[in-house]
Design a protein around this motif. Structure first.
Motif, short mmCIF file in Angstrom:
data_model
loop_
_atom_site.label_atom_id
_atom_site.label_comp_id
_atom_site.label_asym_id
_atom_site.label_seq_id
_atom_site.Cartn_x
_atom_site.Cartn_y
_atom_site.Cartn_z
N LEU A 220 -5.66 -0.04 -7.66
CA LEU A 220 -5.62 1.38 -7.28
C LEU A 220 -5.73 2.28 -8.50
O LEU A 220 -6.49 3.25 -8.51
CB LEU A 220 -4.32 1.67 -6.53
N SER B 220 -10.58 7.06 -3.36
CA SER B 220 -9.69 5.98 -3.81
C SER B 220 -9.67 4.79 -2.86
O SER B 220 -9.02 3.79 -3.15
CB SER B 220 -8.26 6.51 -3.97
N GLY C 139 -10.26 1.15 -4.10
CA GLY C 139 -9.08 0.55 -4.71
C GLY C 139 -8.09 0.07 -3.68
O GLY C 139 -7.45 -0.98 -3.86
N VAL C 140 -7.94 0.83 -2.58
CA VAL C 140 -7.05 0.41 -1.51
C VAL C 140 -7.53 -0.90 -0.89
O VAL C 140 -6.75 -1.83 -0.67
CB VAL C 140 -6.94 1.51 -0.43
N TYR D 228 0.59 2.97 -3.71
CA TYR D 228 -0.30 4.13 -3.84
C TYR D 228 0.35 5.28 -4.61
O TYR D 228 -0.27 5.81 -5.54
CB TYR D 228 -0.78 4.59 -2.46
N VAL E 259 0.83 -1.20 0.00
CA VAL E 259 0.00 0.00 0.00
C VAL E 259 0.86 1.25 0.00
O VAL E 259 0.64 2.19 -0.78
CB VAL E 259 -0.94 0.00 1.22
#
Length: 289
Positions: free
Chosen positions: A174, A208, A211-212, A89, A85
């Protein structure tokens, strides 16, 4: 009181039969490749010498090696997911916000490792991280270390190689989510006086999050079942669940014990999906829509 037209009912039944006929090949494949093996796994986990027994699950609850292996597996999977992550990201954000020409370059670099097999990449990390490898040689050449550092045959090497292999599975969901965020919302936030950081934190980041969540679930589940990378980079010291299953089958011919481990891991993964679906609908987790 109204009555349904018989012709309409026949038409609806015909459509249902057509849909079932179209779905039949897919249902047969799913049944043969998923439902039947899972049923066999469940039966094997509660039988021994043709008799029903819970001995395999009792061993799982009483023997320390099972608990240690599961705890290590979940710790490594969680570490890999958090790092994915943190690293994925910014990469996905850059790919989603850069001009299309540069966005294609970033995505190309993310997808490029898929052209090489997992086994080859694991061996490449072994070459890089071994005691006389490139990384140790560079560290000693720069005077940062006096002797080689143990970078493989431990948890560090396993986490690093697993992170490299699974990072694209975080970036792509993401990116798919970020691509669907209207840029007008960012412009509206800026026009209302919000600084770029404030607009990102209050507008872009919340949008977002699906997506995470999708990338987190995907990477975590894949990391739980990794086998080749921990086997090679762990050097037998990073004993994950997949290796425990392999040892039970290959060395001890204990299919029941291996099946019980698989069932427990499957239940853990199902519970993880259920918890994630409480935050984000399952269809968004699977498709990042």
């Amino acid at each position: 009181m109204t009555h349904t037209n018989p012709a309409l009912r026949r038409h609806e039944r015909r459509e249902q039969l057509i849909v079932l006929a179209l779905l039949a090949p897919a249902l047969a494949v799913v049944t043969a490749l998923l439902a039947v093996p899972l049923a066999w796994l469940a039966v094997q986990s509660v039988t021994a010498d043709g008799a029903l027994t819970l001995e395999h699950y009792r061993r799982f609850l009483t023997e320390d090696i099972y608990w240690r292996s599961f705890l290590l597996t979940f710790r490594i999977a969680l570490t890999v997911t958090v790092l994915a992550v943190l690293l994925g990201y910014p990469v996905a954000y850059a790919a989603a916000t850069l001009p299309r020409r540069w966005s294609v370059v970033v995505l190309g670099l993310v997808i490029l490792p898929f052209w090489t097999s997992v086994l080859v990449r694991a061996y490449a990390w072994m070459v890089l991280l071994q005691r006389r490898g490139l990384v140790n040689g560079m560290l000693q050449g720069l005077g940062l270390t006096d002797q080689p550092i143990a970078l493989i045959n431990n948890e560090f090497g396993t986490v690093l190689a697993t992170l490299h292999i699974l990072l694209p599975f975080m970036v792509l969901p993401l990116y798919a989510t970020m691509q669907r965020i209207p840029r007008d919302l960012m412009l509206a936030g800026a026009s209302l006086g919000g600084c770029p950081l404030h607009v990102f934190r209050r507008v872009f980041l919340p949008l977002s999050m699906p997506g995470v969540v999708a990338g987190t679930v995907l990477v975590f589940v894949l990391a739980l079942g990794f086998y080749i990378t921990p086997e090679l980079l762990g050097g037998g010291r990073t004993f994950m669940v997949s290796m425990l299953v392999s040892r039970n089958v290959e060395l001890y011919n204990q299919w029941g014990a291996a099946s019980a481990i698989g069932v427990v891991l499957l239940v853990c993964v199902a519970a993880l999906f259920w918890l994630a679906s409480r935050v984000v609908p399952l269809e968004r987790i699977m498709g990042a829509r």
